[in-house]
Design an enzyme around this catalytic site. Structure first.
Site, PDB file in Angstrom:
ATOM      1  N   HIS A   1      -6.755   2.181 -36.778  1.00  0.00           N
ATOM      2  CA  HIS A   1      -7.072   2.004 -35.356  1.00  0.00           C
ATOM      3  C   HIS A   1      -8.577   2.149 -35.172  1.00  0.00           C
ATOM      4  O   HIS A   1      -9.244   2.796 -35.981  1.00  0.00           O
ATOM      5  CB  HIS A   1      -6.332   3.068 -34.525  1.00  0.00           C
TER       6      HIS A   1
ATOM      7  N   ASP B   1       4.312   2.595  14.873  1.00  0.00           N
ATOM      8  CA  ASP B   1       4.909   1.559  14.017  1.00  0.00           C
ATOM      9  C   ASP B   1       5.896   0.721  14.839  1.00  0.00           C
ATOM     10  O   ASP B   1       7.103   0.798  14.645  1.00  0.00           O
ATOM     11  CB  ASP B   1       5.604   2.278  12.844  1.00  0.00           C
TER      12      ASP B   1
HETATM   13  C1  SPV Z   1       7.553   1.169   6.194  1.00  0.00           C
HETATM   14  O1  SPV Z   1       7.079   1.780   5.258  1.00  0.00           O
HETATM   15  O2  SPV Z   1       6.875   0.784   7.136  1.00  0.00           O
HETATM   16  C2  SPV Z   1       8.976   0.837   6.206  1.00  0.00           C
HETATM   17  C3  SPV Z   1       9.910   1.695   5.493  1.00  0.00           C
HETATM   18  O3  SPV Z   1       9.339  -0.095   6.843  1.00  0.00           O
HETATM   19  S1  SPV Z   1      10.466   2.855   6.590  1.00  0.00           S
HETATM   20  O4  SPV Z   1       9.338   3.546   7.164  1.00  0.00           O
HETATM   21  O5  SPV Z   1      11.353   3.743   5.873  1.00  0.00           O
HETATM   22  O6  SPV Z   1      11.183   2.137   7.632  1.00  0.00           O
HETATM   23 MG    MG Z   2       7.924  -0.809   8.196  1.00  0.00          MG
END
Ligand code: SPV
Ligand code: MG
Length: 670
Positions: A327, A442
């Site tokens: 090596h 979200d």
């Molecule tokens: C995300 O990571 O945004 C997802 C997965 O959609 S969860 O948060 O578990 O919905």
């Molecule tokens: Mg998501």
């Protein structure tokens, strides 16, 4: 550099073996004679010019050597007085071809293994082969050593001496000093002594070091007993097994050089790392295993090529038990260090040896490697890699990234465990984490342009395939544009969930109002997306929210089959339970009717389950969806609080990444 081979001797002690040709033409294996082996080794070490002194049967020898078709220019110097003089006179006859030359000087009856020559040629000063591992010979040469240099080469002196063999590497200054001394001897008519007598007169001025070759084969053949012993020793040397492993898909001059050195040690077997192993520790291979295997099989001197399935050499070493592993020395540090240590432990079990040669940085290869890596980040190459990885490994992992730096963490983090290097295969651009990084909820509030900005930041500095969290996909009329944009950017997969209306994060479950889309409408969206994409590579994954929204297992299975029928390339089944029971139940039932469609899982709430369990249950992609966000932001909060509380930053120094680490994490060019 020239070689001087002394072949004027009569070889009387060999009996009938030298009745028709000089001693050096004695066979030492089924394919080689002493001289053909010497010449082959000299040529192999890059020597092109040979001066050969001859005596009896000189025409036989000349014809024989020219028939060997080696890349050597051989000048023959016949010693007309071979019967009554010693080789001191043969050297004298050849002196004009030798003056001012760097020389390898050797007797024509010497058999040695290539490492002996390698060692002598690597010596930065003039040297002679000696051995501290063999007993002092009664009648043959011994080198008297003092102050680390040779004081005399003699057959009678035993004090402070080591067994010596007539094999020298001489630099021009020592060549010339010795030649001048030989000329003085011949002028005095002293032509039947050893050339070493002339050397011994001048060792105060002519500095020659002892090169201790230990127990390596290096022996003269003077009689039939020597021949039998050396032939057997040589057979063992030549049958030694040498093992090397390669992951490269480009063979460069440095590789060739190390392969040449390795094959001098014995029969060379090359282990080619499997595609999976290459992809898991380095980068996606540009050439598949079969092509890389064929490439190594075509190299001269490679006896056998086998697959090495893991970065660990264990399986192949235990199977083939090589005498040597070769090596470059570059693996003494870094992530390959434990691999090296394991190799040493294994070799020690059967007396094998690790041979390391200096690693040569090849700038052209590095440029090619950089290009290969940057090509891997090109949209067309990157996009298809998730599919290829699935075909190759059947099981891949992805980690969340929401910025360039988190992308680099996913790209570069590696651990070495159980003989394998582990790294993430892909990255997940989570809507939750992308939104969180932007300080937003979200709920599909961060628009696609902004989401694409995040993707682009990550694409710019990484090469691994990307899985994009597409939330609900939005209106079908919008979704088709999203598909095309992502595909163009080089993203490998979009996952859309079968929800409609105001989307909330799935981990809320039924605590917040969330509506599941109808099967028919969601299938329509899938079909529209599939029709919109331009390449075969891009994947649309349908995410089933039935378990999240407590619509039941039957609903989940029905939807899964319907989405696959509508063209989904993969399905994702999500759960917010603490235990993986409903996920495992889903996998069992789904796999009864569909063995092929990749299944994606996000074990955020049921995090105790291992990848192995999920893989064995039939999962293909496991996404760690939010762990960098959930670990990173609390650390930031702690740092902020600490600075406020202490009115200074020192208290959080210990938690801070060093500047050095930051610098190495972020490459200058990618
Ligand atoms: C995300 O990571 O945004 C997802 C997965 O959609 S969860 O948060 O578990 O919905
Ligand atoms: Mg998501």
């Amino acid at each position: 550099m020239k070689a001087l081979i002394l072949n004027s001797g009569l070889g009387r002690r060999m009996g009938v073996l030298t009745s028709e040709h000089p001693k050096c033409m004695t066979e030492i294996s089924s394919v080689e004679t002493i001289v053909s082996r010497q010449l082959r080794l000299l040529a192999d070490f890059g020597i092109r010019e040979v001066v050969m002194t001859t005596g009896s049967f000189h025409q036989v020898l000349e014809e024989y050597c020219s028939g060997l078709s080696l890349p050597l220019q051989i000048t023959y110097v016949h010693n007309p007085r071979f019967a009554e003089t010693n080789y001191i006179y043969s050297i004298f006859c050849a002196r004009e071809l030798l003056r001012g030359e760097e020389l390898v000087l050797l007797h024509g009856d010497l058999v040695f293994e290539s490492r002996v020559l390698e060692q002598l040629l690597g010596c930065p000063e003039s040297c002679m082969a000696v051995s501290s591992a063999v007993p002092l010979p009664e009648k043959d040469f011994k080198a008297v050593i003092a102050d680390g240099r040779i004081q005399a080469v003699d057959i009678h002196r035993f004090d402070s001496a080591l067994a010596a063999q007539p094999l020298y590497h001489l630099y021009p200054e020592q060549t010339d000093l010795w030649l001048e001394s030989i000329e003085r001897y011949v002028a005095r008519g002293e032509t039947s002594c050893y050339a070493e007598n002339a050397l011994n007169d001048i060792t105060d001025r002519c500095r020659i070091l002892p090169a201790d070759v230990g127990s390596l084969l290096c022996a003269e053949i003077d009689n039939p007993e020597d021949l039998a012993r050396v032939t057997e020793a040589l057979r063992q040397v030549e049958n030694r097994r040498v093992y090397m492993c390669f992951s490269t898909d480009m063979v460069h001059a440095g590789h060739i050089a190390i392969i040449r050195r390795a094959r001098r040690l014995g029969k060379l077997m090359i282990g080619v790392l499997s595609d999976e192993a290459v992809a898991s520790y380095r980068r996606f291979p540009l050439l598949c295993f079969e092509d890389r295997k064929a490439m190594f099989e075509s190299l001269a001197g490679v006896e056998q090529v086998v697959e090495q399935k893991t970065l660990s050499y264990r399986e192949n070493l235990e199977k083939y038990r090589p005498d040597f592993v070769v090596h470059g020395d570059d693996w003494r540090t870094g992530f390959q260090q434990p691999v090296r240590e394991e190799v040493q432990r294994l070799l020690a079990q059967w007396g094998g040896q690790l041979v390391e040669y200096p690693y040569t940085e090849d700038s052209r290869f590095q440029a090619l490697e950089r290009r290969a890596r940057s090509e891997l980040s090109l949209p067309d190459l990157r996009r298809g890699r998730l599919r290829k990885l699935l075909e190759m490994k059947h099981f891949v992992t992805a980690l969340e990234a929401h910025s360039g730096i988190t992308g680099l963490i996913v790209e570069k983090t590696q651990v070495y465990q159980d003989g394998k290097t582990r790294q993430f295969d892909a990255m997940w651009i989570s809507s939750l984490c992308d939104s969180t990084a932007k300080g937003k909820p979200d709920i599909e509030l961060v628009d696609m342009t902004s989401r694409f900005r995040t993707v682009d930041d990550i694409l710019e500095v990484t090469t691994k395939p990307i899985i994009f969290d597409g939330d609900t996909g939005g209106l079908t009329e919008h979704f088709v544009y999203t598909v095309r944009s992502l595909e163009r950017m080089g993203v490998s997969m979009i996952i859309i969930e079968d929800k409609t209306g105001l989307k909330k994060n799935s981990l809320f479950g039924t605590q917040v109002p969330q509506t599941q889309d109808t099967v028919a409408h969601f299938c329509e969206k899938i079909r529209a997306g599939k029709a919109a994409q331009k390449s075969r590579d891009f994947m649309i994954c349908a995410r089933i929210e039935s378990l999240i929204l407590e619509a039941g297992m039957e609903d989940a299975l029905l939807r899964a089959r319907a989405y696959v029928a509508a063209g989904a390339d993969a399905i994702m089944i999500h759960s917010r339970r603490k235990e993986p029971d409903e996920i495992l139940a889903f996998l069992k039932a789904f796999r009864e009717t569909d063995a092929a469609t990749p299944v994606v899982l996000v074990p955020s709430s049921y995090s105790s389950v291992t990848e192995e369990t999920l893989r064995d249950a039939g999962a293909n992609i496991v996404i760690y969806a939010n762990q960098l966000t959930r670990t990173g932001f609390p650390a930031m909060q702690r740092a902020a609080r600490s600075i406020l509380e202490h009115h200074r930053a020192q208290e959080c120094d210990a938690e801070c990444m060093s500047i050095q680490e930051i610098i190495t994490l972020i490459p200058e060019d990618l």
